[in-house]
Design an enzyme around this catalytic site. Structure first.
Site, PDB file in Angstrom:
ATOM      1  N   SER A   1     -22.369 -15.185   4.000  1.00  9.22           N
ATOM      2  CA  SER A   1     -21.526 -16.000   3.114  1.00  9.22           C
ATOM      3  C   SER A   1     -22.236 -17.291   2.766  1.00  9.22           C
ATOM      4  O   SER A   1     -23.222 -17.659   3.408  1.00  9.22           O
ATOM      5  CB  SER A   1     -20.208 -16.325   3.813  1.00  9.22           C
ATOM      6  N   LYS A   2     -21.691 -17.984   1.763  1.00 13.64           N
ATOM      7  CA  LYS A   2     -22.375 -19.199   1.345  1.00 13.64           C
ATOM      8  C   LYS A   2     -22.321 -20.247   2.452  1.00 13.64           C
ATOM      9  O   LYS A   2     -23.176 -21.106   2.550  1.00 13.64           O
ATOM     10  CB  LYS A   2     -21.814 -19.730   0.036  1.00 13.64           C
TER      11      LYS A   2
END
Ligand code: GLU
Length: 502
Positions: free
Chosen positions: A272-273
């Site tokens: 994920s970011k």
């Protein structure tokens, strides 16, 4: 045989994650290997999730990677709206194709594969709440549809009236009650799902006169003559519906391939970011500033070469089946095959990503690197003759992962130190060391030999010279530095050190 045509169909809901770039890359490699077409289609029918700038970001990111669509984007980098010989299926933005979808949804109603649903969002919310109160989840499916407000339950004159007089009805897919949907995925193989587990998805909405993803996606893949759908694993649960939609329309299906997820470096979660922020690596191809002014780091701005980025992405979930790790776009095109894509998630390793960049940096000629390095030098206020930059790059490139490291590895190859690390000055900059260092350097003889013959303390004298040349007790080998800056400049720097000592 049919011409191979694949598409990358992102929704412009934000910046493209590196997983999305990998999907585009695999589509591109597949198309080029088969001498076919790679199409970009913008799936922007969900107006609530539309993010300004995301479409241009996607195009710029693909362009930076050298993943250039054959269809869908013109030479100015704009999504094509008007059909031409090169872009026969324009518009390639679904919001501009909105007029075509309703008839397809109505066709399914006429064939008994879909129905009109008139439940208001309040009705549905109430059903959901009631189910939850009983510890259940409400699903609009073959069981519940018989007691809801739709064209399956209401008299036909009432249906006609509601269609004319109300503005927020939908067309839903009539999922068969008891079908085993048998599917083939080019990566996952044989998959079976019972239709009883699936819901009646909305296909088209009167409120905004727009299709949902499922309908628009199938209709466009059909109209654009897509032969293989290569997309992320998160779309696998939609595959039974898509199979049934093809059956309902009576269209030939493309073949499907669902790519494995990209996983975080540690643990088993999806990349994920937030992982990038936490662990200090980019998750996006290019920098992105969101509407709150937060910046997400991009590979490009972090100093990755696009060739390295493409190479490392290709290997996240695929390998050529031999020992090769460094492969150019053309080599990837030649070697790519969906059979070698793994079923299980691909763990992202940020150290490996850096390794790729280091390898690509080393493969560049000194001349090429010098040209990339000169703007960095200029940003540090340094100008130097081109030949000198080429020479320096040859000496230090093995120590760099990124072009910016060429500077941090040895700024003193361009700028004489004006101050010295205090503890190193105290340790190596003694008057005795200095006297020996000066004599040795002035002699013009081989430094080590000169010092050894006199039985002087080698480490102390050499470190004193290094201190003069670099400003600290660490840095490149003295011979490496001398080979760049030359004897005269070295003497000048040593005399400077002398003034600091006295
Ligand atoms: N618009 C979908 C997405 O954003 C495309 C999925 C597909 O390729 O079918 O990922």
């Amino acid at each position: 045989m049919k011409r191979t045509r694949v598409r990358f169909a992102p929704s412009p809901t934000g910046p493209l994650h590196m997983g999305g770039v990998r999907t585009a890359l695999y589509n591109y490699l597949y198309a080029k290997q088969h001498g076919g077409d790679f199409i970009l289609r913008i799936e922007d029918t969900d107006s609530q999730r539309f993010v300004p700038g995301a479409e241009q970001y996607i195009i710029e990111a693909l362009n930076w990677c050298g993943i250039v669509p054959d269809e869908g984007v013109d030479s100015n980098g704009q999504v094509v709206s008007v059909a031409s010989e090169k872009h026969p299926h324009a518009p390639y933005r679904q919001s501009e194709r909105r007029a075509i979808y309703r008839a397809y949804a109505e066709e399914l109603v006429a064939k008994g594969w879909a129905y009109y649903a008139f439940d208001s969002s309040e009705d549905l919310a109430a059903r959901r709440a009631a189910a939850e109160a009983n510890g259940q989840t409400f699903i609009y499916n073959y069981e519940t549809r018989v007691s809801l407000r739709n064209s399956l339950t209401l008299p036909s004159d009432e249906v006609t009236r509601l269609l004319e007089e109300t503005g927020d009805w939908t067309i839903r897919f009539k999922m068969p009650e008891d079908r085993i949907v048998v599917m083939d995925d080019l990566i996952r193989g044989h998959v079976e799902v019972s239709s009883a587990t699936l819901d009646d998805k909305v296909l088209w909405k009167k409120a905004d006169e727009l299709p949902t993803y499922h309908l628009a996606n199938i209709v466009d893949d059909h109209l654009m003559e897509i032969t293989e759908v290569i997309r992320g694993e998160e779309w696998l649960p939609s595959l039974p519906l898509h199979y049934l939609l093809y059956e309902a329309f009576g269209w030939e299906r493309p073949r499907f391939a669902h790519l494995p997820l990209l996983l975080k470096p540690v643990g088993n979660g999806k990349l994920s970011k937030r992982d990038g922020d936490k662990m200090g690596f980019p998750v996006f191809p290019l920098n992105w500033v969101n509407s709150d002014g937060e910046t997400y780091r991009g590979y490009r701005e972090d100093g990755y070469f696009p060739e390295a980025f493409v190479n490392l992405l290709a290997f996240l979930g695929w390998n050529p089946g031999d020992e090769r790790e460094i492969m150019s776009m053309q080599e990837l095109i030649d070697a790519f095959s969906l059979e070698h894509v793994s079923k299980s998630g691909a763990k992202f390793n940020p150290e490996k990503a850096k390794w790729y960049n280091k390898e690509y940096l080393r493969m560049k000629s000194d001349e090429e690197l010098a040209l990339l390095y000169e703007p960095v030098l200029a940003a540090h206020g340094v100008t130097a003759p081109h030949d000198y930059v080429v020479k320096v790059v040859g000496v230090i490139k093995d120590r760099a992962t990124f072009v910016a490291d060429l500077w941090t590895a040895a700024p003193y190859l361009f700028v004489a130190p004006t101050e010295y690390v205090e503890k190193d000055l105290a340790k190596f900059g003694t008057p005795e060391n200095y006297a020996m260092a000066l004599e040795a350097l002035e002699s013009g003889a081989d430094l080590e030999e000169y010092i050894r013959e006199r039985e002087w303390p080698m480490g102390k004298v050499m470190n004193c010279i290094r201190l003069a040349l670099t400003g600290s007790g660490s840095g490149l080998g003295i011979h490496e530095i001398l080979s760049c800056i030359g004897h005269e400049e070295a003497l000048r720097r040593l005399t400077n050190l002398g003034s600091a000592i006295k």
